[in-house]
Enzyme design. Structure first.
Site, PDB file in Angstrom:
ATOM      1  N   HIS A   1      -1.780   1.229  -5.355  1.00  0.00           N
ATOM      2  CA  HIS A   1      -1.832  -0.048  -6.054  1.00  0.00           C
ATOM      3  C   HIS A   1      -3.282  -0.450  -6.293  1.00  0.00           C
ATOM      4  O   HIS A   1      -4.207   0.030  -5.632  1.00  0.00           O
ATOM      5  CB  HIS A   1      -1.118  -1.131  -5.240  1.00  0.00           C
ATOM      6  CG  HIS A   1      -1.718  -1.301  -3.880  1.00  0.00           C
ATOM      7  ND1 HIS A   1      -2.897  -1.989  -3.647  1.00  0.00           N
ATOM      8  CD2 HIS A   1      -1.330  -0.843  -2.667  1.00  0.00           C
ATOM      9  CE1 HIS A   1      -3.196  -1.953  -2.367  1.00  0.00           C
ATOM     10  NE2 HIS A   1      -2.261  -1.253  -1.744  1.00  0.00           N
TER      11      HIS A   1
ATOM     12  N   ASP B   1      -2.136   3.662   0.139  1.00  0.00           N
ATOM     13  CA  ASP B   1      -3.092   4.659   0.617  1.00  0.00           C
ATOM     14  C   ASP B   1      -2.483   5.571   1.665  1.00  0.00           C
ATOM     15  O   ASP B   1      -2.781   6.771   1.711  1.00  0.00           O
ATOM     16  CB  ASP B   1      -4.361   3.995   1.153  1.00  0.00           C
ATOM     17  CG  ASP B   1      -4.101   2.891   2.166  1.00  0.00           C
ATOM     18  OD1 ASP B   1      -2.927   2.604   2.463  1.00  0.00           O
ATOM     19  OD2 ASP B   1      -5.087   2.299   2.658  1.00  0.00           O
TER      20      ASP B   1
END
Length: 421
Positions: free
Chosen positions: A41, A315
């Site tokens: 994101h 991540d």
């Protein structure tokens, strides 16, 4: 339950950017057939806010953000529009999209985890890549809960796995050399005066306070101790920098050199490595992603599969996925993060007509720290950074291509050792 949301036209000035591309045709014998982009994101507010690790770790006042903790910021939306705009130009250059036409309904699939920051990132990408087109963003109907495909949780509840997982995380931690970074961080936040140190005369991040790892079935791998505290703090400083806070406000003006940024960023990178990149843990938590990629790029009828797939996650997803597939260590120039905000791993399936064989190419496409802070528009003249990724067992040629069969074998090896069949 999965729902599809059509994102209305937004930021009309931004998405009206022209698609001027100095297109270089690809080698006539090579043709790009499919792309799967796994993106983190874009820019969000810090996950930790009032009453959290941040407040407990310093008495200094934190700057206010425009959105709740963990939500995509307006600037994050702009940055993702730029990434979408560039990606459309690149796809057009490679012949996988047309410059000024909407793609066929089945040619593009956009799938996001069901949190605000991931769904919004996907929506803004669509606005930049395909303005005015009805491209659905697929996600779980219930927002605010993790989609199982993106949820990096431990599935194996056995005692044997738990012992092995804890040993694997501890082994990665032992390779980290974070003492000087912790010392600098303590000075920045005046840790000894923080609420977390009340009644603790020897309270210190750098003084040997142990990290305690956990690998509980149904939950993400976790750690408590200096690594968790340091990760939250450095993450907040990094996001302040990207968001464009004045330098005097970023870490209260106490990070002044590139060397300091690099050293502090090793805490954040080390946190991610310890939790998600040991081979055992990576294969465990990335199992649903591996299964989805296999279905999308290998098992599905290639004549019917979407040509362009965008997945938007986190991540932890990127780190575990790259480790599970046994990618070699990589360096991202002009970035301190190993999995940068808005960056994406781009899996590409090519056909070599001259030799009648399929090829795979993987690249990390990401914005430099400066591009993020300055909100630089991206296009073929000012592109994001691109780094070829290399997989052990799938040697690449001078242009970064490896045999498709070797990629399939690597995926098979990773899946055999996960909890999923």
């Amino acid at each position: 339950m999965i729902s599809k949301m059509i994102f209305p036209t937004v930021l009309s000035v931004i998405v009206a950017l022209s698609l001027h591309v100095s297109a270089q045709p690809t080698d006539g014998s090579l043709r790009l057939q499919q792309v799967l982009m796994f993106s983190r994101h874009n820019l969000r507010a810090p996950l930790a806010d009032n009453g959290s690790v941040l407040e407990q770790s310093t008495r200094k006042p934190w700057p206010q953000w425009e959105v709740p903790g963990g939500h995509l910021t307006a600037k994050g939306g702009v940055l993702e529009v730029y990434m979408g705009h560039y990606t459309r130009a690149w796809l057009a250059q490679q012949g996988l999209a047309k410059k000024s036409e909407c793609p066929a309904p089945d040619d593009v699939l956009v799938y996001a985890n069901s949190l605000q920051r991931t769904v919004a990132t996907a929506q803004f990408f669509v606005a930049g890549a395909f303005p005015g087109c009805e491209i659905a963003v697929t996600h779980q109907r219930k927002m605010g809960t993790m989609d199982p495909t993106f949820n990096p949780v431990v599935a194996d509840g056995s005692e044997g796995f738990n012992r092995s997982a804890l040993a694997a995380m501890k082994s990665v931690e032992e390779t980290l050399r974070l003492g000087s970074a912790y010392e600098h961080l303590e000075k920045i936040i005046d840790y000894k005066s923080a609420a977390a140190c009340e009644g603790k005369p020897d309270c210190s991040l750098s003084g040997g306070m142990p990290n305690k790892f956990s690998a509980v079935s149904g939950k993400e791998p976790a750690v408590s101790g200096p690594l968790k505290v340091g990760n939250s703090l450095v993450d907040a400083f990094t996001l302040q920098y990207y968001q464009g806070f004045p330098e005097a406000q970023i870490a209260w003006g106490q990070i002044t050199t590139p060397e300091q940024w690099r050293a502090l960023s090793e805490i954040k990178n080390g946190y991610q490595d310890a939790l998600f990149t040991s081979p055992l843990m990576a294969r465990e938590v990335a199992a649903p992603l591996l299964a989805y990629i296999r279905k999308s790029m290998i098992d599905q009828d290639k004549t019917r599969a979407p040509k362009v797939i965008l997945m938007v996650g986190h991540d932890s997803n990127v780190a575990s996925l790259l480790s599970a597939l046994d990618f070699k260590a990589y360096d991202l120039p002009e970035q301190n993060e190993k999995t940068p905000i808005g960056g994406m791993v781009v899996f590409q399936r090519w056909h070599d007509a001259r030799n009648n064989k399929a090829l795979m190419k993987a690249e990390y496409v990401y914005q430099s720290a400066r591009q993020l802070r300055d909100a630089q528009p991206l296009n073929m003249e000012n592109p994001p950074k691109r780094v070829v990724l290399q997989m052990n067992g799938c040697p690449v040629d001078a242009d970064g291509y490896c045999a498709w069969e070797a990629f399939v074998q690597a995926l098979n090896r990773a899946q055999k050792e996960t909890a999923l069949p």
